[in-house]
Enzyme design. Sequence first.
Site, PDB file in Angstrom:
ATOM      1  N   ASP A   1     -37.692  26.030  41.950  1.00  0.00           N
ATOM      2  CA  ASP A   1     -38.069  25.181  40.809  1.00  0.00           C
ATOM      3  C   ASP A   1     -37.407  25.744  39.549  1.00  0.00           C
ATOM      4  OD1 ASP A   1     -39.673  23.490  38.919  1.00  0.00           O
ATOM      5  OD2 ASP A   1     -40.837  23.067  40.725  1.00  0.00           O
TER       6      ASP A   1
ATOM      7  N   TYR B   1     -41.940  20.837  29.483  1.00  0.00           N
ATOM      8  CA  TYR B   1     -41.805  22.299  29.483  1.00  0.00           C
ATOM      9  C   TYR B   1     -41.415  22.908  28.134  1.00  0.00           C
ATOM     10  CZ  TYR B   1     -41.973  21.559  34.549  1.00  0.00           C
ATOM     11  OH  TYR B   1     -42.351  21.193  35.818  1.00  0.00           O
TER      12      TYR B   1
ATOM     13  N   ASP C   1     -31.854  25.124  38.909  1.00  0.00           N
ATOM     14  CA  ASP C   1     -31.846  23.694  38.597  1.00  0.00           C
ATOM     15  C   ASP C   1     -31.287  22.978  39.825  1.00  0.00           C
ATOM     16  OD1 ASP C   1     -31.005  21.141  37.803  1.00  0.00           O
ATOM     17  OD2 ASP C   1     -30.664  21.798  35.738  1.00  0.00           O
TER      18      ASP C   1
ATOM     19  N   HIS D   1     -38.982  10.290  43.406  1.00  0.00           N
ATOM     20  CA  HIS D   1     -39.571   9.197  42.603  1.00  0.00           C
ATOM     21  C   HIS D   1     -39.452   9.430  41.099  1.00  0.00           C
ATOM     22  CE1 HIS D   1     -44.017  10.771  42.025  1.00  0.00           C
ATOM     23  NE2 HIS D   1     -43.128  11.660  41.664  1.00  0.00           N
ATOM     24  N   ASP D   2     -39.123  10.667  40.699  1.00  0.00           N
ATOM     25  CA  ASP D   2     -39.000  10.970  39.262  1.00  0.00           C
ATOM     26  C   ASP D   2     -37.672  10.492  38.674  1.00  0.00           C
ATOM     27  OD1 ASP D   2     -41.418  12.342  39.025  1.00  0.00           O
ATOM     28  OD2 ASP D   2     -40.518  14.250  39.629  1.00  0.00           O
TER      29      ASP D   2
ATOM     30  N   GLN E   1     -43.763   6.620  32.649  1.00  0.00           N
ATOM     31  CA  GLN E   1     -43.650   8.064  32.501  1.00  0.00           C
ATOM     32  C   GLN E   1     -42.268   8.655  32.754  1.00  0.00           C
ATOM     33  OE1 GLN E   1     -46.171  11.742  34.371  1.00  0.00           O
ATOM     34  NE2 GLN E   1     -47.054   9.747  34.576  1.00  0.00           N
TER      35      GLN E   1
HETATM   36  N1  SAM Z   1     -43.400  19.113  44.766  1.00  0.00           N
HETATM   37  C1  SAM Z   1     -44.582  19.298  43.935  1.00  0.00           C
HETATM   38  C2  SAM Z   1     -45.718  18.431  44.415  1.00  0.00           C
HETATM   39  O1  SAM Z   1     -45.482  17.456  45.125  1.00  0.00           O
HETATM   40  O2  SAM Z   1     -46.870  18.741  44.083  1.00  0.00           O
HETATM   41  C3  SAM Z   1     -44.274  19.040  42.459  1.00  0.00           C
HETATM   42  C4  SAM Z   1     -43.783  17.662  42.139  1.00  0.00           C
HETATM   43  S1  SAM Z   1     -43.466  17.410  40.410  1.00  0.00           S
HETATM   44  C5  SAM Z   1     -43.659  15.684  40.260  1.00  0.00           C
HETATM   45  C6  SAM Z   1     -41.695  17.609  40.276  1.00  0.00           C
HETATM   46  C7  SAM Z   1     -41.247  19.058  40.317  1.00  0.00           C
HETATM   47  O3  SAM Z   1     -39.803  19.084  40.223  1.00  0.00           O
HETATM   48  C8  SAM Z   1     -41.778  19.906  39.177  1.00  0.00           C
HETATM   49  O4  SAM Z   1     -42.329  21.087  39.671  1.00  0.00           O
HETATM   50  C9  SAM Z   1     -40.541  20.176  38.342  1.00  0.00           C
HETATM   51  O5  SAM Z   1     -40.574  21.391  37.639  1.00  0.00           O
HETATM   52  C10 SAM Z   1     -39.443  20.155  39.384  1.00  0.00           C
HETATM   53  N2  SAM Z   1     -38.124  19.886  38.783  1.00  0.00           N
HETATM   54  C11 SAM Z   1     -37.794  18.909  37.907  1.00  0.00           C
HETATM   55  N3  SAM Z   1     -36.488  18.967  37.580  1.00  0.00           N
HETATM   56  C12 SAM Z   1     -35.981  20.021  38.267  1.00  0.00           C
HETATM   57  C13 SAM Z   1     -34.679  20.584  38.356  1.00  0.00           C
HETATM   58  N4  SAM Z   1     -33.644  20.068  37.659  1.00  0.00           N
HETATM   59  N5  SAM Z   1     -34.503  21.655  39.167  1.00  0.00           N
HETATM   60  C14 SAM Z   1     -35.554  22.185  39.878  1.00  0.00           C
HETATM   61  N6  SAM Z   1     -36.814  21.673  39.840  1.00  0.00           N
HETATM   62  C15 SAM Z   1     -37.020  20.611  39.044  1.00  0.00           C
END
Ligand code: SAM
Length: 347
Positions: free
Chosen positions: A211, A148, A237, A256-257, A307
């Site tokens: 988000d 971002y 957040d 999973h992230d 990743q």
């Molecule tokens: N849920 C969606 C999908 O399955 O298509 C998006 C999944 S994407 C892998 C992870 C999402 O988590 C992104 O949109 C990202 O911006 C959001 N994200 C990451 N860290 C975040 C945080 N600290 N607070 C809120 N959202 C967050």
Amino acid sequence: CGCNREEFPHKIVDLMDGFKASKALFAACKLNVFDVLSVSADLSPKEVAERVKASEEGSARLLDACVSLGLLERRTRDDGDHVYSNTEEASRFLVADSPLSLHGYILHCNDLVWPLFSHLESAVREGTNQYERAFGKKSEDLFQDAYYKKEEVKLRFMNAMHSIAKVSVKDLATAFDLSMFKTACDVGGCTGAMAYEFTQIYPEMSVTVFDLPQVIAMSDRFQPKDQNDRVTFVAGDFFKDPLPKAELYILARILHDWSLEKVHQLLDKLSKECNPGCHVLLAETLLDEGKPKVSRAQLQCLNMLVQTEGRERTSDHYRDILLSSGFHLLRVHYTGNLLDAMFCIKT
Ligand code: SAM
């Protein structure tokens, strides 16, 4: 085939070629080959080359490779020239503006995942993601530091999530009967693609997409033409800010992230914020042995290694993680799609 089956290792040779096939698909998408063929079918290599601004020789080879991979069809015109058209599947999934297009996700694979995967052996040696090696920058938080920081990278990522969400959401939303829920919060819901589909399938449901502010600021760009007022967006957040109140929390491709420590942090926080009886729908690619296409899940787990700081997990592992944060895993559903579904309750 006529070759000696014992001396010719078909499977291994197919795997050796796998990366060439992937890259042919990525290059054809990136060059908009499927898009120009959706505007006019039956084009010669010369006509495609002019429209995608590429060499005739290179285009001819790429077009034939795509025919051999089942992505294009070729026929011979009366004048003896070959002409090319999209297959039905390419028209549905590879043309950039088709409703279920994977174009956005394929560009993400080409521009981000491919360079990261080229460092897989380093990732395996070091046990960490390869963001710094591939792109020269260290990232503590994948989203805030890597995706971002630059508008163009952010949009590419959002397009990728939007396209893959649209292909996976129907099977996820119908994995369990969710019609009893009137309010849901899609935690990390990105562009709202999933939220809209949930409100289409469940006409009584309203969904708040939660988000990061950088993402919510761009959400207008992704609204469907037939948008409804049951999808709303809240910026914050999820590690720090309170989540919107809801009867059902959806976490798709979120856990999973993150490292185990951060998964616990997020689930503990969610557990404190919601009441007993509140439900959670988790969507992840489960590593469970015996489920169909488990190799796709295992490769996705390598993808998370190169990743992110996270990984894919088994449903048994999620059951234990959930339990320690006060959630009970009620049911698991293998959708056969990209995301499996887990239905959980706060005890
Ligand atoms: N849920 C969606 C999908 O399955 O298509 C998006 C999944 S994407 C892998 C992870 C999402 O988590 C992104 O949109 C990202 O911006 C959001 N994200 C990451 N860290 C975040 C945080 N600290 N607070 C809120 N959202 C967050």
